[in-house]
Design a protein around this motif. Structure first.
Motif, PDB file in Angstrom:
ATOM      1  N   VAL A   7       0.855  -1.178   0.000  1.00  0.00           N
ATOM      2  CA  VAL A   7       0.000   0.000   0.000  1.00  0.00           C
ATOM      3  C   VAL A   7       0.895   1.233   0.000  1.00  0.00           C
ATOM      4  O   VAL A   7       1.885   1.292   0.733  1.00  0.00           O
ATOM      5  N   TYR A   8       0.519   2.199  -0.802  1.00  0.00           N
ATOM      6  CA  TYR A   8       1.310   3.427  -0.912  1.00  0.00           C
ATOM      7  C   TYR A   8       0.657   4.565  -0.135  1.00  0.00           C
ATOM      8  O   TYR A   8      -0.558   4.565   0.097  1.00  0.00           O
ATOM      9  N   ASN A   9       1.479   5.524   0.245  1.00  0.00           N
ATOM     10  CA  ASN A   9       0.994   6.692   0.988  1.00  0.00           C
ATOM     11  C   ASN A   9      -0.191   7.344   0.292  1.00  0.00           C
ATOM     12  O   ASN A   9      -1.127   7.792   0.946  1.00  0.00           O
ATOM     13  N   ARG A  10      -0.151   7.400  -1.034  1.00  0.00           N
ATOM     14  CA  ARG A  10      -1.228   8.047  -1.799  1.00  0.00           C
ATOM     15  C   ARG A  10      -2.576   7.379  -1.508  1.00  0.00           C
ATOM     16  O   ARG A  10      -3.579   8.052  -1.317  1.00  0.00           O
ATOM     17  N   ARG A  11      -2.606   6.058  -1.469  1.00  0.00           N
ATOM     18  CA  ARG A  11      -3.869   5.339  -1.222  1.00  0.00           C
ATOM     19  C   ARG A  11      -4.382   5.606   0.179  1.00  0.00           C
ATOM     20  O   ARG A  11      -5.582   5.809   0.390  1.00  0.00           O
ATOM     21  N   ILE A  12      -3.495   5.632   1.148  1.00  0.00           N
ATOM     22  CA  ILE A  12      -3.892   5.930   2.537  1.00  0.00           C
ATOM     23  C   ILE A  12      -4.399   7.369   2.635  1.00  0.00           C
ATOM     24  O   ILE A  12      -5.405   7.644   3.297  1.00  0.00           O
ATOM     25  N   ALA A  13      -3.725   8.282   1.964  1.00  0.00           N
ATOM     26  CA  ALA A  13      -4.145   9.684   1.959  1.00  0.00           C
ATOM     27  C   ALA A  13      -5.552   9.825   1.376  1.00  0.00           C
ATOM     28  O   ALA A  13      -6.398  10.542   1.926  1.00  0.00           O
ATOM     29  N   GLU A  14      -5.814   9.140   0.275  1.00  0.00           N
ATOM     30  CA  GLU A  14      -7.147   9.177  -0.345  1.00  0.00           C
ATOM     31  C   GLU A  14      -8.193   8.590   0.598  1.00  0.00           C
ATOM     32  O   GLU A  14      -9.274   9.149   0.755  1.00  0.00           O
ATOM     33  N   LEU A  15      -7.868   7.466   1.210  1.00  0.00           N
ATOM     34  CA  LEU A  15      -8.791   6.791   2.124  1.00  0.00           C
ATOM     35  C   LEU A  15      -9.201   7.708   3.278  1.00  0.00           C
ATOM     36  O   LEU A  15     -10.364   7.770   3.652  1.00  0.00           O
ATOM     37  N   LEU A  16      -8.222   8.421   3.827  1.00  0.00           N
ATOM     38  CA  LEU A  16      -8.465   9.226   5.030  1.00  0.00           C
ATOM     39  C   LEU A  16      -8.728  10.696   4.738  1.00  0.00           C
ATOM     40  O   LEU A  16      -8.910  11.492   5.659  1.00  0.00           O
ATOM     41  N   ASP A  17      -8.692  11.055   3.454  1.00  0.00           N
ATOM     42  CA  ASP A  17      -8.910  12.445   3.035  1.00  0.00           C
ATOM     43  C   ASP A  17      -7.912  13.390   3.709  1.00  0.00           C
ATOM     44  O   ASP A  17      -8.278  14.414   4.290  1.00  0.00           O
ATOM     45  N   VAL A  18      -6.645  12.983   3.649  1.00  0.00           N
ATOM     46  CA  VAL A  18      -5.542  13.826   4.123  1.00  0.00           C
ATOM     47  C   VAL A  18      -4.528  13.922   2.992  1.00  0.00           C
ATOM     48  O   VAL A  18      -4.621  13.194   2.005  1.00  0.00           O
ATOM     49  N   SER A  19      -3.556  14.783   3.136  1.00  0.00           N
ATOM     50  CA  SER A  19      -2.547  14.931   2.090  1.00  0.00           C
ATOM     51  C   SER A  19      -1.514  13.805   2.159  1.00  0.00           C
ATOM     52  O   SER A  19      -1.321  13.188   3.216  1.00  0.00           O
ATOM     53  N   GLU A  20      -0.869  13.566   1.041  1.00  0.00           N
ATOM     54  CA  GLU A  20       0.209  12.578   1.026  1.00  0.00           C
ATOM     55  C   GLU A  20       1.336  13.005   1.958  1.00  0.00           C
ATOM     56  O   GLU A  20       1.985  12.158   2.570  1.00  0.00           O
ATOM     57  N   SER A  21       1.561  14.301   2.076  1.00  0.00           N
ATOM     58  CA  SER A  21       2.624  14.770   2.963  1.00  0.00           C
ATOM     59  C   SER A  21       2.294  14.469   4.422  1.00  0.00           C
ATOM     60  O   SER A  21       3.188  14.192   5.224  1.00  0.00           O
ATOM     61  N   THR A  22       1.021  14.473   4.779  1.00  0.00           N
ATOM     62  CA  THR A  22       0.622  14.099   6.138  1.00  0.00           C
ATOM     63  C   THR A  22       0.960  12.635   6.395  1.00  0.00           C
ATOM     64  O   THR A  22       1.558  12.295   7.422  1.00  0.00           O
ATOM     65  N   VAL A  23       0.620  11.763   5.463  1.00  0.00           N
ATOM     66  CA  VAL A  23       0.931  10.338   5.612  1.00  0.00           C
ATOM     67  C   VAL A  23       2.440  10.145   5.677  1.00  0.00           C
ATOM     68  O   VAL A  23       2.947   9.362   6.478  1.00  0.00           O
ATOM     69  N   SER A  24       3.159  10.895   4.868  1.00  0.00           N
ATOM     70  CA  SER A  24       4.624  10.813   4.887  1.00  0.00           C
ATOM     71  C   SER A  24       5.181  11.194   6.260  1.00  0.00           C
ATOM     72  O   SER A  24       6.103  10.554   6.764  1.00  0.00           O
ATOM     73  N   ARG A  25       4.592  12.210   6.891  1.00  0.00           N
ATOM     74  CA  ARG A  25       5.041  12.606   8.233  1.00  0.00           C
ATOM     75  C   ARG A  25       4.784  11.492   9.241  1.00  0.00           C
ATOM     76  O   ARG A  25       5.578  11.273  10.149  1.00  0.00           O
TER      77      ARG A  25
END
Length: 71
Positions: free
Chosen positions: A16-34
């Protein structure tokens, strides 16, 4: 020895990539990266959503805690 962040490890294990998690949770990819780089931590509701999406126990998103015996 530096341990890999548990979220990062779980995302790799589940392909699973950060982008998919970001989409799922409606947050930015940079948030998931943090989150993945321990700069910030997701709240428990987001962790629950991640576990639900991955169909894993929420406890699998954490390293187990080992306490020394206090006798």
């Amino acid at each position: 020895m530096v341990k890999i962040n548990r979220l990062e490890q779980v995302f790799i294990e589940h392909n699973v990539y950060n982008r998919r998690i970001a989409e799922l949770l409606d947050v930015s990819e940079s948030t998931v990266s943090r989150w993945v780089h321990n700069k910030q931590q997701p709240d428990v509701h987001k962790l629950y959503k991640i576990a639900e999406f991955l169909k894993i126990d929420i406890r699998d998103l954490f390293y187990p805690t080992e306490w020394p015996d206090s006798k």
